[in-house]
Design a protein around this motif. Structure first.
Motif, short mmCIF file in Angstrom:
data_model
loop_
_atom_site.label_atom_id
_atom_site.label_comp_id
_atom_site.label_asym_id
_atom_site.label_seq_id
_atom_site.Cartn_x
_atom_site.Cartn_y
_atom_site.Cartn_z
N ILE A 49 14.90 14.69 -7.33
CA ILE A 49 16.01 13.83 -7.72
C ILE A 49 16.79 13.36 -6.50
O ILE A 49 17.05 14.13 -5.57
CB ILE A 49 16.96 14.60 -8.67
N VAL A 50 17.16 12.10 -6.50
CA VAL A 50 18.00 11.55 -5.43
C VAL A 50 19.43 12.08 -5.61
O VAL A 50 20.07 11.81 -6.63
CB VAL A 50 18.01 10.01 -5.45
N TYR A 64 18.63 11.59 0.37
CA TYR A 64 18.37 13.02 0.20
C TYR A 64 17.82 13.29 -1.19
O TYR A 64 18.30 12.74 -2.18
CB TYR A 64 19.65 13.83 0.40
N LEU A 65 16.80 14.16 -1.24
CA LEU A 65 16.20 14.59 -2.49
C LEU A 65 16.46 16.08 -2.70
O LEU A 65 16.55 16.84 -1.74
CB LEU A 65 14.69 14.35 -2.49
N SER A 97 18.68 4.91 -6.58
CA SER A 97 20.07 5.29 -6.43
C SER A 97 20.23 6.75 -6.85
O SER A 97 19.29 7.37 -7.36
CB SER A 97 20.98 4.39 -7.26
N ILE A 98 21.43 7.30 -6.65
CA ILE A 98 21.69 8.69 -7.01
C ILE A 98 21.41 8.91 -8.50
O ILE A 98 21.84 8.14 -9.34
CB ILE A 98 23.14 9.07 -6.68
N GLY A 99 20.66 9.97 -8.79
CA GLY A 99 20.30 10.30 -10.17
C GLY A 99 18.89 9.94 -10.54
O GLY A 99 18.36 10.45 -11.54
N ASP A 100 18.24 9.09 -9.73
CA ASP A 100 16.85 8.73 -10.01
C ASP A 100 15.92 9.88 -9.63
O ASP A 100 16.15 10.60 -8.66
CB ASP A 100 16.44 7.49 -9.22
#
Length: 323
Positions: A49-50, A64-65, A97-100
């Motif tokens: 997850i991003v 970041y993942l 984006s964040i959450g992907d």
């Protein structure tokens, strides 16, 4: 830079996910339990997850993942997060984006002490909707030892303590402030004798600080990510962000700061002591004007262009005038 204000310590991310798991390497395996990855120069594929978006050449040129909680190995010495270096800006093309949840493929590298994947392929997963969880872990200082932060490298963390701005030295140049819990860090030889006592205190200092980083590679960022009035002695609390490493220091790239308190305000002017004679001392620090004719930039130190020099000059004049 924009801040996302979060509540609590658990981030619930709704993502889309569909991918066979063969040939997927867990981030904790890439990170390993040491300071460097055991898989350097190997080609790996990761699904995660991003949790931090710093795409673009004016930021960190990547993202970041982090493994979702269900895939964490729960070992205390391995990190579940990693930086993905994306010089080709493939993440922007994929519109992440964040959450992907994404699958990335690339070569594992250690770059100035930071474990990262140099991206060659990326896919945003979007077939079967589901909801996974990434828990934002609390990190407190002083650290147990100098390797303590490595277990959180690349992960989304929360700093629940109140932190004091202990240094502004790199703020104007790089947008950084040094944080320490409870109070500013002392010069070891101011409190201890040179030798082992001072070395012991310096080691404690190293375990008691983090860099508050603006998440960019810009020199002289204008406007900066943090208020110009935030100075040494002021306090911040409730920082949530990505714990990372760079330029020899562990640092946090904040996504939210719950509270900023100006607890050490500068006086508008010194108190009057009577008399008519004024004595002042001012260090202009690397004030070089190129070749003196409007050219000769970049200089060996400080200003990289005439425009940057003019900005430096104006700020110095304003400061001297205020004295």
């Amino acid at each position: 830079m924009s801040f996302i204000f979060l509540a609590g310590i658990t981030l619930i991310l709704t993502i889309n996910c569909s991918l066979a798991q063969e040939d997927i390497t867990a981030i904790n395996v890439i990170q390993g339990e040491g300071l460097a990855s055991p898989l350097i120069d190997e080609n790996v594929s990761v699904e995660a997850i991003v949790v931090g978006d710093f795409q673009g050449k004016d930021k960190l040129n990547g993202f970041y993942l982090q493994e979702e909680d269900r895939d964490a190995d729960n070992l205390p010495g391995t990190s579940e997060g990693i930086f993905v270096y994306d010089p080709g800006e493939l993440g922007k093309i994929e519109n992440i984006s964040i959450g992907d949840t994404v699958q990335v493929t690339g070569i594992v590298k250690e770059t100035f002490g930071l474990t990262q994947i140099k991206l060659s392929e990326i896919t945003k997963l979007n077939e079967t909707a589901s909801s996974f969880q990434v828990t934002v872990l609390p990190v407190t200082l002083p650290a147990e030892d100098t390797k303590y932060f490595e277990r959180y490298e690349g992960m989304l963390v929360e700093l629940p303590q109140e932190f004091i701005i202990t240094s502004n030295y790199n703020f104007a140049l790089y947008g950084e402030k040094t944080l320490s819990p409870s109070s500013r860090l002392p010069n070891p030889t101011s409190l201890s004798k040179p030798g082992l006592p001072a070395i012991t205190l310096q080691t404690l200092n190293q375990r008691s600080k983090l860099i508050l980083d603006d998440g960019s590679k810009k020199s002289y960022p204008d406007p900066g990510a943090f208020p110009l009035t935030l100075q040494s002695g002021d306090s911040v609390r409730g920082i949530t962000g990505i714990l990372s490493f760079g330029f020899g220091e562990y640092r946090i790239h904040p996504q939210s700061i719950r509270n900023i308190s100006v607890s050490n305000p500068s006086p508008h002017k010194p108190e009057s002591v009577g008399g008519t004679i004024k004595i002042a001392n001012f260090n202009v620090e690397n004030y070089f004007n190129g070749d003196g004719q409007g050219g000769g930039f970049q200089t060996s130190r400080e200003a990289k262009s005439q425009a940057e020099f003019e900005r430096q000059r104006a700020r110095i004049f304003d400061a001297i005038t205020d004295i």
